[in-house]
Design a protein around this motif. Structure first.
Motif, PDB file in Angstrom:
ATOM      1  N   ARG A 173       0.836  -1.210   0.000  1.00 54.28           N
ATOM      2  CA  ARG A 173       0.000   0.000   0.000  1.00 54.28           C
ATOM      3  C   ARG A 173       0.862   1.248   0.000  1.00 54.28           C
ATOM      4  O   ARG A 173       0.559   2.240  -0.667  1.00 54.28           O
TER       5      ARG A 173
ATOM      6  N   VAL B  64      -7.693  -0.412  -2.100  1.00 54.46           N
ATOM      7  CA  VAL B  64      -7.824  -1.141  -0.834  1.00 54.46           C
ATOM      8  C   VAL B  64      -8.776  -0.386   0.100  1.00 54.46           C
ATOM      9  O   VAL B  64      -9.624  -0.982   0.758  1.00 54.46           O
TER      10      VAL B  64
ATOM     11  N   THR C  24     -12.175  -3.016   0.029  1.00 54.93           N
ATOM     12  CA  THR C  24     -11.950  -4.163   0.924  1.00 54.93           C
ATOM     13  C   THR C  24     -12.654  -3.933   2.249  1.00 54.93           C
ATOM     14  O   THR C  24     -13.051  -2.818   2.588  1.00 54.93           O
TER      15      THR C  24
ATOM     16  N   GLN D  54      -3.715 -11.499   2.616  1.00 55.28           N
ATOM     17  CA  GLN D  54      -3.339 -10.094   2.420  1.00 55.28           C
ATOM     18  C   GLN D  54      -2.056  -9.923   1.610  1.00 55.28           C
ATOM     19  O   GLN D  54      -1.907  -8.947   0.877  1.00 55.28           O
TER      20      GLN D  54
END
Ligand code: SF4
Lengths: 105, 556, 133
Positions: free
Chosen positions: B317, B327, B331, B391
């Motif tokens: 990220r 994200v 998510t 992840q």
């Protein structure tokens, strides 16, 4: 099914239905045959469409069509339905130009 | 074969039943073609097998019980799209999929193909109990109290060809959730069920009489804590009262909500209690053994994740702002450490909301196999969910989704528009929903802008039947017909969550051509008058609709 | 009208019996015809003296008769004949039977074949498998 319909100056009527077997839209031509393109539809005058509608309804099961009704059009080649809904039925969904109805089919 | 992750594994009896049902439908088609069934008689029968006659052709709506698919089923849907339709399918707001160009004569063959992968189209339409919907994050969300899918499956089985409730006054929709975050719009269903665990086993809170359509009403609580044993008995009693007393003289007043309104929730409850008092509880008991036998047919995935998976995601990220934005929007936290729930947006900018091509479906099936135990879910916002992603593999997943045009970072943002098929496909429509959705999502395609605007739900219905759920859109659009031309009415302030309410009409309907600009002006106005941290609904609450009305009708 | 039995063996027929509407019931009445609006409760006390109750379907889509039949069997323990009349499709035969209806009255000359087929088409029901009733 007789409905109150609004017919403007110079407008006519065509008869439409869906084919029972595949659901496709069809239009009734001069000789009472159901055709896939509105280009072949018989344009009827407001005074004369009712008898054509009655006979189309009477033979619907034999002709294997369902949901017979009349559509108001501006005469021409092809006739242009007055409402958006019927233009979409006649010419295809606006969001999938690749599925446009073939008018000369 | 191993049980699929996320849904019930069929056994021989389930498969046998599907075969029998298809044989029955084949017979009905034959009788229709011979003429011994009239169209009037055939129509409800085909509808109960998911087959509508729409504008251009038949439309087949395939059930996706509680919204969960496995990859082999998704591949089969892709195959149906290619072989019997025009290469695509449309995911609906009730977690189903529909095909728009189906032939009646092909339908038994399609149903047989679907049955090969334990799928069907039963009760996706008609005046019966419809396919049961559930939380798209079931069994994954960190906020969940109880996985509702076992009970959703029980409801599916109980309602399938129910002898008493197959000719109801009107359609009947049930949703079940196990999370305090209401992601199923429980209060907008004929029956909404919120499940939670208790010391004495699962208990169910039951709302009755919600719904959208012509008379939008928020469902009211009928019972707070129905024990599992009495769940089906209670539902039978509620439906029995409805079947006996629901109106049949007027299609617009035939839903259970109108009966609840007429009797009052207390009056309706009293009727239900009277039924319950006369019913033999032994005959209606949902036994723990039955529940366990069904639970055993769901697989339990190994949700452990590699050591350091979360750190890997944090690094990815940091290194990739576009990924980080996706994200943030797409998510949801998973209860298992190192896993994450992904919403795959089926709303690429400028495209048709909820449409997926056969190629996209095949690609997604492969992706699901590699990233989420071969499981895919459909959401009532017409998106898809991969529920159990590790992840450390999220970045790779996002890149694969982007490659098939399903990587947009717009979940619950302005680009995530819910639209019904509208006049391009639907025989009941007044106006086209899809083109407006396409133009709006193209106009707000910039994902930085979308994030800046923040959560904003736009819902579009092509007529008062409200399949696009416009009443619960923060901004809702409703197609109306003015002498054969398309107009839209705007509503503001609807929501489907715990604070459920329906939006208020802003003013006179506008012509289709003006819609996109009018909505854009409303959004611009919001951006210019909001205070820091305020969402669209907050600003609307603080200032009322006057500024938005002014913006919408600026040029009129 | 022609009688088609849903249960096998068929219940003893009461073919010749006079059927009266609910509001014309007398002490001697043996058979009564309900309309979909009839609240079964209204005839509850009289049921013990009845041999036949007829549930009616003005149109096959009106499913109130299913609930009436179940109430008769479950709430009142009615053991006489329940007969269905009106616009009914063979596709409803199994549902009627499962709700406690014994027979349907078909128009003279109608073909019983689709009715027979409808009764044997399914080998079981989900409600059964869930252990209900
Ligand atoms: S809301 Fe109306 S136009 Fe849209 S899909 Fe439903 S019935 Fe059709």
């Amino acid at each position: 099914m007789k409905r109150a319909i609004r017919i403007g100056q110079g407008e006519g009527l065509v008869l439409t239905a869906n084919r029972l077997l595949d659901g496709n839209i069809v239009w009734r031509d001069e000789s009472g045959i159901w055709r896939p393109s509105i280009a072949h539809a018989a344009v009827l005058t407001p005074d004369h469409y009712e008898s054509a509608l009655d006979s189309a309804l009477a033979t619907a099961q034999k002709d294997a069509v369902v949901g017979v009704y009349e559509v108001v059009v501006r005469p021409g080649r092809p006739p242009q339905p007055v409402s958006v809904r019927e233009r979409i039925r006649a010419f295809g969904p606006t969001v999938h130009p690749q599925f446009a109805t073939e008018l000369e089919a | 074969m191993n049980a699929p992750v996320g849904h019930y594994l069929y056994n021989a009896a389930d498969r046998g039943f599907l075969g029998e049902r298809i044989a029955e439908f084949e017979g009905q088609v034959r009788r229709r073609l011979e003429g011994s069934l009239s169209e009037e008689e055939f129509k409800p029968l085909r509808l109960m097998n998911g087959l509508y006659l729409q504008l251009h052709a038949y439309m087949l709506r395939v059930a996706i019980p509680y919204g969960v698919l496995d990859s082999r089923q998704l591949r089969k849907l892709a195959h149906v799209a290619r072989r019997y339709d025009r290469g695509y399918g449309h995911f609906t707001t009730r977690q189903n999929i529909q095909f728009n160009w189906i032939r009646l004569e092909d339908t038994p063959a399609i149903l047989r193909e679907l049955a090969d992968v334990d799928m069907h189209a039963i009760q996706t339409s008609g005046n019966c109990i419809r396919n049961v919907t559930s939380d798209q994050f079931a069994g994954a969300a960190a906020d969940e109290l109880m996985d509702p899918r076992v009970h959703a499956e029980i409801l599916r089985q109980w309602s399938t060809l129910h002898p008493e409730f197959t000719f109801l006054p009107r359609k009947f929709k049930i949703a079940i959730s196990g999370s305090p975050q209401d992601r199923v719009a429980a209060r907008f269903h004929d029956i909404g069920i919120l499940a939670r665990p208790s010391e004495a086993g699962p208990v169910f809170r039951i709302f009755v009489g919600g719904g959208l359509g012509r008379t939008p009403l928020v469902g009211q609580e009928m019972f707070d804590s129905v024990p599992e044993e009495r769940l089906l008995m209670t539902l039978e009693a509620i439906l029995r009262v409805y079947n006996a007393y629901g109106r049949r003289d007027n299609i617009y007043k035939a839903r259970i909500k109108i009966l609840v309104q007429a009797l009052g929730i207390d009056g309706y409850r009293a009727e239900v209690e009277q039924e319950l008092a006369r019913m033999n509880p032994d005959h209606y008991r949902l036994s723990p053994e039955t529940v366990e036998a069904i639970r055993a047919r769901f697989a339990a995935p190994d949700l452990s994740a590699p050591e350091g998976a979360s750190d890997a995601l944090a690094r990815d990220r940091r290194d990739n702002p576009d990924f980080a934005r996706w994200v943030r929007s797409n998510t949801h936290p998973h209860f298992a450490p190192g896993r994450i729930v992904v919403t795959v947006s089926v709303k690429p900018a400028g495209e048709i909301p909820g449409d997926a091509s056969a190629d996209q479906m095949d690609a997604l099936a492969d992706i699901a196999d590699r990233y989420s135990f071969g499981e895919i879910r459909v959401t009532h916002l017409q998106n898809l969910v991969l529920a159990h992603v590790a992840q450390d593999r999220l970045l790779a997943l996002w890149q694969e989704l982007q490659a098939i045009d399903l990587g947009d970072a717009n979940h619950e943002l302005i680009g995530d528009i819910v639209a019904c098929p509208g006049l391009d496909y639907c025989a009941l429509a007044n106006a086209r929903s899809i083109p407006i959705a396409q133009k709006l999502s193209a106009r707000f395609a910039d994902s930085t802008l979308q994030e800046k605007i923040g959560p904003l739900r736009i819902n579009i219905s092509g007529c008062i039947n409200a399949c696009g759920h416009h009443h619960v859109g923060h901004i809702g659009l409703l197609g109306v017909d003015k002498r054969g031309e398309e107009f839209f009415q705007i509503t503001l302030g609807g929501r489907a969550d715990d604070l459920a309410r329906t939006g208020a009409i802003l003013g006179a309907a506008l012509p289709e051509d003006d819609m996109v600009d009018a909505i854009a002006r409303i959004v611009d106005r919001y951006l210019s008058i909001r205070e820091t941290g305020e969402g669209f609904l907050d600003t609307l609450t603080r200032l009322g609709d006057a500024p938005f009305k002014e913006a919408a009708y600026e040029t009129v | 009208m022609k009688r088609f039995d849903l249960s096998s063996p068929p219940r003893s027929g009461h073919d010749g019996i006079a059927v009266v509407p609910v509001d014309e019931m007398e002490e001697s009445t043996r058979a009564v015809r309900l309309t979909p609006e009839t609240d079964v409760e209204a005839i509850g006390p009289a049921l013990a003296a009845l041999d036949v109750v007829v549930v009616t379907f003005p149109v096959f889509r009106d499913g109130r008769g299913f609930t009436q039949a179940r109430a008769l069997r479950e709430y009142y323990g009615f053991t006489g004949e329940i007969r269905a009349e009106g616009h009914i499709l063979p596709d409803q035969a199994r549902f009627l039977h499962l709700c406690g209806v014994d027979c349907v009255m078909l128009p003279e000359g109608s073909d019983p074949t689709p009715w027979q087929e409808a009764l044997t088409l399914f080998s079981g029901s989900y409600q059964d498998r869930l252990g209900l009733r």
